[in-house]
Design an enzyme around this catalytic site. Sequence first.
Site, PDB file in Angstrom:
ATOM      1  N   LYS A   1     -16.679  18.723   3.250  1.00 56.02           N
ATOM      2  CA  LYS A   1     -16.349  19.683   4.301  1.00 56.02           C
ATOM      3  C   LYS A   1     -16.266  21.096   3.722  1.00 56.02           C
ATOM      4  O   LYS A   1     -16.016  21.270   2.518  1.00 56.02           O
ATOM      5  CB  LYS A   1     -14.993  19.339   4.924  1.00 56.02           C
ATOM      6  CG  LYS A   1     -14.961  18.078   5.755  1.00 56.02           C
ATOM      7  CD  LYS A   1     -13.550  17.841   6.275  1.00 56.02           C
ATOM      8  CE  LYS A   1     -13.481  16.594   7.131  1.00 56.02           C
ATOM      9  NZ  LYS A   1     -14.173  16.753   8.422  1.00 56.02           N
TER      10      LYS A   1
ATOM     11  N   ARG B   1     -15.127   6.102  11.881  1.00 57.48           N
ATOM     12  CA  ARG B   1     -15.730   4.974  12.598  1.00 57.48           C
ATOM     13  C   ARG B   1     -16.043   3.809  11.657  1.00 57.48           C
ATOM     14  O   ARG B   1     -16.090   2.658  12.080  1.00 57.48           O
ATOM     15  CB  ARG B   1     -16.987   5.447  13.337  1.00 57.48           C
ATOM     16  CG  ARG B   1     -18.103   5.912  12.433  1.00 57.48           C
ATOM     17  CD  ARG B   1     -19.096   6.812  13.140  1.00 57.48           C
ATOM     18  NE  ARG B   1     -18.530   8.121  13.408  1.00 57.48           N
ATOM     19  CZ  ARG B   1     -19.181   9.101  14.045  1.00 57.48           C
ATOM     20  NH1 ARG B   1     -20.412   8.891  14.504  1.00 57.48           N
ATOM     21  NH2 ARG B   1     -18.610  10.267  14.246  1.00 57.48           N
TER      22      ARG B   1
END
Length: 494
Positions: free
Chosen positions: A278, A352
């Site tokens: 990130k 996920r």
Amino acid sequence: MTLQFSLGAAAPETVDSACVVVGVYEHGVLSSAAAQVDAAAEGVIKRQLESGDISGKAGDCVVLFAPAGIAAKRVLVVGLGAQKSFDGARFRKACMDAARALAKLPVVEAVSYLTELDVPGRDSAWRVRIAALAADYAAYRYTATFKPRDKSPLPKLGTLTFAAGDDAQRGLEQACAIAEGVRFARDLANLPPNICNPIHIAEQAQAFANGQAQVSCTVLDEVEMEKLGFGSLLAVARGSVNKPRLIALEYKGGSEGDKPYALVGKGVTFDSGGISLKPGAGMEEMKFDMGGAAGVLGAFVAAVKMGLKLNLVCVVPSVENMPGGDSYRPSDVLTSLSGLTIEVLNTDAEGRLILCDALTWTAQQFKPQAMVDAATLTGACVVALGKHASGLMSKHDDLAAELLAAGEETLDRAWRLPLWDDYQSQLDSGFADVANIGGKSAGAVTAGCFLSRFTEGQRWAHLDIAGTAWDDGRKGLATGRPVALLAQWLLDRE
């Protein structure tokens, strides 16, 4: 110190209290309690309205000190805004404004008459519950990692009494239980990641279970998960020295043999993005990436404290997503617990990947009658819905309706997004059964579509709380959402 609540029904002008709280609408319209105080005090509130010292605008709070004819030492006048548009959301805001104003006063107790206000479609129990939750939320302070401070010389509000009859007692009891769950969630999520790692979450869950007769806790470590085949979850954890844990709490409040309800929460205690690193700006907020875990644990606490007559399980897959020599990579193909293979296109779509194994395990292990997961899953959901509504996805219209109704009841609202099969093709892969991202468009929806591949045959819903789990900014705190929504959903299932 936890704020304590009680009920009372005395007239506002007769209450011998450090402070009584009344409401005033715009254009000089007094609430019933404010009118009683004004009459006893020979028009003191109306004179302040005429002079402009009290406006009645939402958020405006004015303290009147020792007005003649009033037994209380102070009167806190809270602005309610326009009367014709006064609703549940404005009621909650007024209660929160009042609590924040009381916190600045040297009072240890106060009596609020805001719970007597007319809120269309809402009864006394609802008003007391919302008022108590708003006050508890406003009173919350994070202190865990500060140097111990000398106690303030000024007394702090410790008891807040609401003007209501015994018909509101149930609402107050529910509020106290839900508030405990919200505080549990906020305390856990606000901790820094060097303290709140997967093992810490497991310890907190175990500690709660140890104090509850009807609750048990199971924790799987990385060795046990590897034997069972948690290939997707374990891949995410590989780059970190903090080892993963799968935490399962069980509450037996219903009849033996009744299928449980299941809550599953994403517990990424810090998300660097892994190899798909990130940007540095704002990365400190990624300690909140376990907000889903905090939320379902808080809802579990609330359900237990309410003594709900149902069976409930709460499952938290917890990892840290870090870059390292053993980190999983873009283009890796993982074999999930379900047997489906997953092509990793981005290691920052890790939530996920841990949830899919947890959902599979929960369904296999507990065979729930309904399963809801909560996760700070996608920035796309923040773009779509902002900070006000959580994203809700489900193929089951009845379950979606139940959750939406619970959100409206608690003002912890969600908004339904589509989960149509039309979007599934975005997850096609040339190298595995499914890819872990679906491209730039409909990112929140394709994340839900990915999870739906692992919940076939289950009555399941997904809550994306990326926008609602914490407040923005360097001083932003965890909100404790969606504890209230999930607690209400469970309460409605009794």
